[in-house]
Design an enzyme around this catalytic site. Sequence first.
Site, PDB file in Angstrom:
ATOM      1  N   PRO A 200      44.748  -3.218  -7.054  1.00  0.00           N
ATOM      2  CA  PRO A 200      43.739  -4.414  -7.222  1.00  0.00           C
ATOM      3  C   PRO A 200      42.938  -3.701  -6.466  1.00  0.00           C
ATOM      4  CG  PRO A 200      45.861  -4.475  -6.144  1.00  0.00           C
ATOM      5  CD  PRO A 200      46.153  -3.192  -6.681  1.00  0.00           C
TER       6      PRO A 200
ATOM      7  N   PHE B  79      31.991  -9.251   1.476  1.00  0.00           N
ATOM      8  CA  PHE B  79      32.102  -8.375   0.415  1.00  0.00           C
ATOM      9  C   PHE B  79      33.625  -8.275  -0.216  1.00  0.00           C
ATOM     10  CE2 PHE B  79      28.280  -6.405   2.151  1.00  0.00           C
ATOM     11  CZ  PHE B  79      27.502  -6.272   1.252  1.00  0.00           C
TER      12      PHE B  79
ATOM     13  N   THR C  59      37.270 -10.159  -0.712  1.00  0.00           N
ATOM     14  CA  THR C  59      37.914 -11.453  -1.113  1.00  0.00           C
ATOM     15  C   THR C  59      39.304 -11.957  -0.505  1.00  0.00           C
ATOM     16  OG1 THR C  59      39.575 -10.307  -2.557  1.00  0.00           O
ATOM     17  CG2 THR C  59      37.166 -10.245  -3.765  1.00  0.00           C
TER      18      THR C  59
ATOM     19  N   SER D 124      41.607 -10.522   9.408  1.00  0.00           N
ATOM     20  CA  SER D 124      41.537 -10.975  10.524  1.00  0.00           C
ATOM     21  C   SER D 124      40.323 -11.874  11.129  1.00  0.00           C
ATOM     22  CB  SER D 124      42.964 -10.900  11.851  1.00  0.00           C
ATOM     23  OG  SER D 124      42.772 -11.403  13.245  1.00  0.00           O
TER      24      SER D 124
ATOM     25  N   THR E 230      50.658  -3.772  -3.321  1.00  0.00           N
ATOM     26  CA  THR E 230      52.317  -2.994  -4.227  1.00  0.00           C
ATOM     27  C   THR E 230      53.735  -3.865  -4.658  1.00  0.00           C
ATOM     28  OG1 THR E 230      53.343  -3.391  -2.116  1.00  0.00           O
ATOM     29  CG2 THR E 230      51.850  -1.566  -1.713  1.00  0.00           C
TER      30      THR E 230
ATOM     31  N   ILE F 253      50.019  -8.800  -7.684  1.00  0.00           N
ATOM     32  CA  ILE F 253      48.936  -9.383  -7.631  1.00  0.00           C
ATOM     33  C   ILE F 253      48.463 -10.828  -7.282  1.00  0.00           C
ATOM     34  CG2 ILE F 253      46.340  -9.442  -8.904  1.00  0.00           C
ATOM     35  CD1 ILE F 253      48.290  -6.401  -8.806  1.00  0.00           C
ATOM     36  N   ILE F 254      48.227 -11.100  -5.950  1.00  0.00           N
ATOM     37  CA  ILE F 254      47.832 -11.883  -5.974  1.00  0.00           C
ATOM     38  C   ILE F 254      46.249 -13.304  -6.426  1.00  0.00           C
ATOM     39  CG2 ILE F 254      47.369 -13.807  -3.822  1.00  0.00           C
ATOM     40  CD1 ILE F 254      48.037 -11.818  -2.215  1.00  0.00           C
TER      41      ILE F 254
ATOM     42  N   TYR G   6      39.776  -2.519  19.367  1.00  0.00           N
ATOM     43  CA  TYR G   6      39.544  -2.063  19.100  1.00  0.00           C
ATOM     44  C   TYR G   6      38.784  -0.914  18.962  1.00  0.00           C
ATOM     45  CZ  TYR G   6      36.596  -2.161  14.340  1.00  0.00           C
ATOM     46  OH  TYR G   6      36.114  -1.190  12.762  1.00  0.00           O
TER      47      TYR G   6
END
Lengths: 542, 542
Positions: free
Chosen positions: A141, A214, A216, A226, A276, A279-280, A463
């Site tokens: 996906p 970009f 989804t 997040s 894995t 597919i949502i 980060y």
Amino acid sequence: MSQAFVPEFPATEAPTMEWDAWGVAESRRHLSPQITTLLQQALGVSAEQSPPPTEADAIVRETALGTPLVHALEDLLGPDNVRTDTATRLRHAGGKSTPDLLRRKSTGEQDAPDAVLLPGSHDEVLALLRFCAAEGIAVVPFGGGTSVVGGVDPARGRFGSVVALDLRRLDALVDLDPVSGVATLQAGATGPQAEQLLGEHGFSLGHFPQSFQFATIGGFAATRSSGQASAGYGRFDDMVEWLRVATPAGTLDLGRGPASAAGPDLRELFVGSEGTLGIITEVGLRVHPVPEHTAYQAWSFPDFETGAAALRTVVQSGSAPTVMRLSDEAETGINLAMSGDIGGDSPTSGCLAITTFEGTDAHVRARYAEATALLAAAGGTALGEGPAQSWEHGRFDAPYLRDALLNAGAIAETLETATRWSNLANLRTSVTKALTESLAAQGTPALVMCHISHTYQTGASLYFTVVCAQAADPLSQWAAAKRAAGDAIIAAGGTITHHHAVGRDHRPWMESEVGALGTQVLRAVKDAIDPAGILNPGKLIP
Amino acid sequence: MSQAFVPEFPATEAPTMEWDAWGVAESRRHLSPQITTLLQQALGVSAEQSPPPTEADAIVRETALGTPLVHALEDLLGPDNVRTDTATRLRHAGGKSTPDLLRRKSTGEQDAPDAVLLPGSHDEVLALLRFCAAEGIAVVPFGGGTSVVGGVDPARGRFGSVVALDLRRLDALVDLDPVSGVATLQAGATGPQAEQLLGEHGFSLGHFPQSFQFATIGGFAATRSSGQASAGYGRFDDMVEWLRVATPAGTLDLGRGPASAAGPDLRELFVGSEGTLGIITEVGLRVHPVPEHTAYQAWSFPDFETGAAALRTVVQSGSAPTVMRLSDEAETGINLAMSGDIGGDSPTSGCLAITTFEGTDAHVRARYAEATALLAAAGGTALGEGPAQSWEHGRFDAPYLRDALLNAGAIAETLETATRWSNLANLRTSVTKALTESLAAQGTPALVMCHISHTYQTGASLYFTVVCAQAADPLSQWAAAKRAAGDAIIAAGGTITHHHAVGRDHRPWMESEVGALGTQVLRAVKDAIDPAGILNPGKLIP
């Protein structure tokens, strides 16, 4: 107090990112001559490489799907929705990490999925999964293709071929329950599409990660994304009320909002499953009215430890702002140099923190007052709105800047983790040391910057941004640094990823996260619903 | 503004509940002659039964564990920690639902576990699970024995014997990280023990369900308990940073706080697993400083719909009080009659709502002001502190009152669910109708009361209390009503349980919650870690 921030949307149609860079060409950044000189002098960066191949020059692996299989897929999805042309395959060849782009810029053969499939409904996804399971075709996906952890690599596993699933046709707002504040969105809608669809009804999701433009809805859920407003609206996994998942074994509808004690929360198995386990295709999400007001305040703290303690005080009070972040000394200094704002509003030393507050007028005023008092008492100096609004204005720019640095002969890459407040300084020191030492040992001294972008009552994220000159083999150069950083994260008690997910790149550390028995549990779940093992092989599950 | 509420703790040693009633004898409630008369006149309740057996009269099923097995268990745990005496077995014979107590009061044979085991460490739990798996002995983790859904029934499944696990020896505070606000508690600590241990360091968990005085940390986690202060501190599952689980296949350490994107959240598989997937032995929990201040305010709303909409406005503002609840007209009226407070502070009609606010002085003042303005604007009339403090004072009393009603010949039972705000009125009507019609059809007209005790941005819980006269066979009488209510909940889009868990009683509806494929996933997980199937057979997983 200003009007609420409204993200600038691209056109309704989701744009496709460039094959060899982040984002779209119009937004490409260029480095100023001053910065180029600075990079050369400070880090020894020089762009004396041969130019990378253009799309016309790129050598793309031939599709392994024979005509009969392509025709069978066309029968399932319609001929327009099975793409085997090189341009489409190349644009689904992987994600956007620095190693991904380095591979894309190499002159060798480019791997790519054997076909790109564009199903138009949940049932079509079900049908193609059954087909691929029967025929032994791996399925990746693709989401928006923004993965920076190798999550959308066209890996074939034990199969001879692999298809990428692009859900761009599934981009609708299926349902909006304005009373409950729950929206059901199809998984292929991008961040801007979702905000636009919700905005027409006066609602917002409030999920603005750096990939926002970009990525989804399905990808956000599958990777536990997040956003920058997580202090106010929560992580994406917090927003998921329910989800619909297509698997080779059938459909799952999971989530019994607003809360339930009916056993294990299976939703939490599929949120973060990175393709894995299924597919949502549809996600029910907590949304909120478009905020009436936004207040901004930037802060300067004398050092990172003082700033981190101040943020902790605020979040532990139970009254976090909508956005709350803190840059360390190095990031504060570099951002200042990059923005050319020396002599302006920004501090010339110490650490910059950003707070924003969204909501009704009364709510914003109350929260602003509470947080401001706490941050001032904890050693912060208020800098006014300016630097906070500047941060917001440029907050989706960093990946473009990364690309400019890459083209200039630098490596500019990020990695992230999280831990408890009491372990934050230790983790930051360990990771900085691991990165610095690994790159110095390779002859490419690095600049390592860090910020806190997500705060919780019990801890925070870290980060890191690393900039250094590219060595002769930048792929192995970064691989060594990344390995050192990952090992340091685990040794220091951090999580291998706070919001970038696991994919292929963090998989070596998954067993450290969940243990041998936890890994066995994940495999058992996968075996139960994907016995053929076609779903995103080589990712996430060790 | 008053001082913070400090629960009254029993002695450090956790008390054992009575074998045939909730709680401890000292706290037993008696009905006033007026209430008894009212019950008789309004519902036809009369206590003309033969007296239930005393403990000495109770006929208890003989232990099925032969001496060699008992000796082997004694070798593992020490002779004091393997109990086969009737008194101990009878006190672990099941939970405390009304059907449980009706069975306890019957003159037939009482089922009971064949032994009660008291392990003293995680490793002892591991060892006894391996032993029981090898010998084919079912294992029921008992927690505090407060289940009202048959979760701790001594069910044997396909095995000849069953043991109850009582973790009362595991009651320590293992670690406290005051900077991060994370405490690690052993699973056997009860609510009061945990608060006492934390309180010595100035911290509190803030988890006060009605079972607080007897239930355990492990039980709270295993059943997704939700406390009365959930609006402020979250559900118990929200508080779980990590957990240690002993399984027949080994140990799991799950949870990478404060947040992680490293795949599915396996913690959420074991939170809510009700002993079917493992035994929780240690839990890392988010804690907070003992609040400096508590403010109270009670409200009257003209009707339930107006009150519910008002609560919704507050929670959707993002500024919920610590406690926020609303009784419907029936519950408001009955509570008034029970408290004898007619003519006092409380309203004589409409719906009573309670709010409390905990935290620092500044935090409490800000939240109080924000919520109070919203509730008043939404049609509420402020009643002052009195009724809110009265509610808090009596908030653990209801189960004792239930027992008094049971002894007076009434059935008094509760059930609960949750749904989105937009579906709340529909769900409440459906469940009330199902209960009312089922009991009326059986010749025992019922009083059905309801309250909202847990609010979320997207929805709320509904908690029903049913009172009617006992029929000739009260067990089948209630079973029919419960079946009607459960079917109505699912048909109306509610969850079969918001915080009581599944156990044996809600298991028939589990497949409606997670679907056939979800059930298959749960079974796959169980097979992977409990291949012999010894863990709490007959509960949760269909």
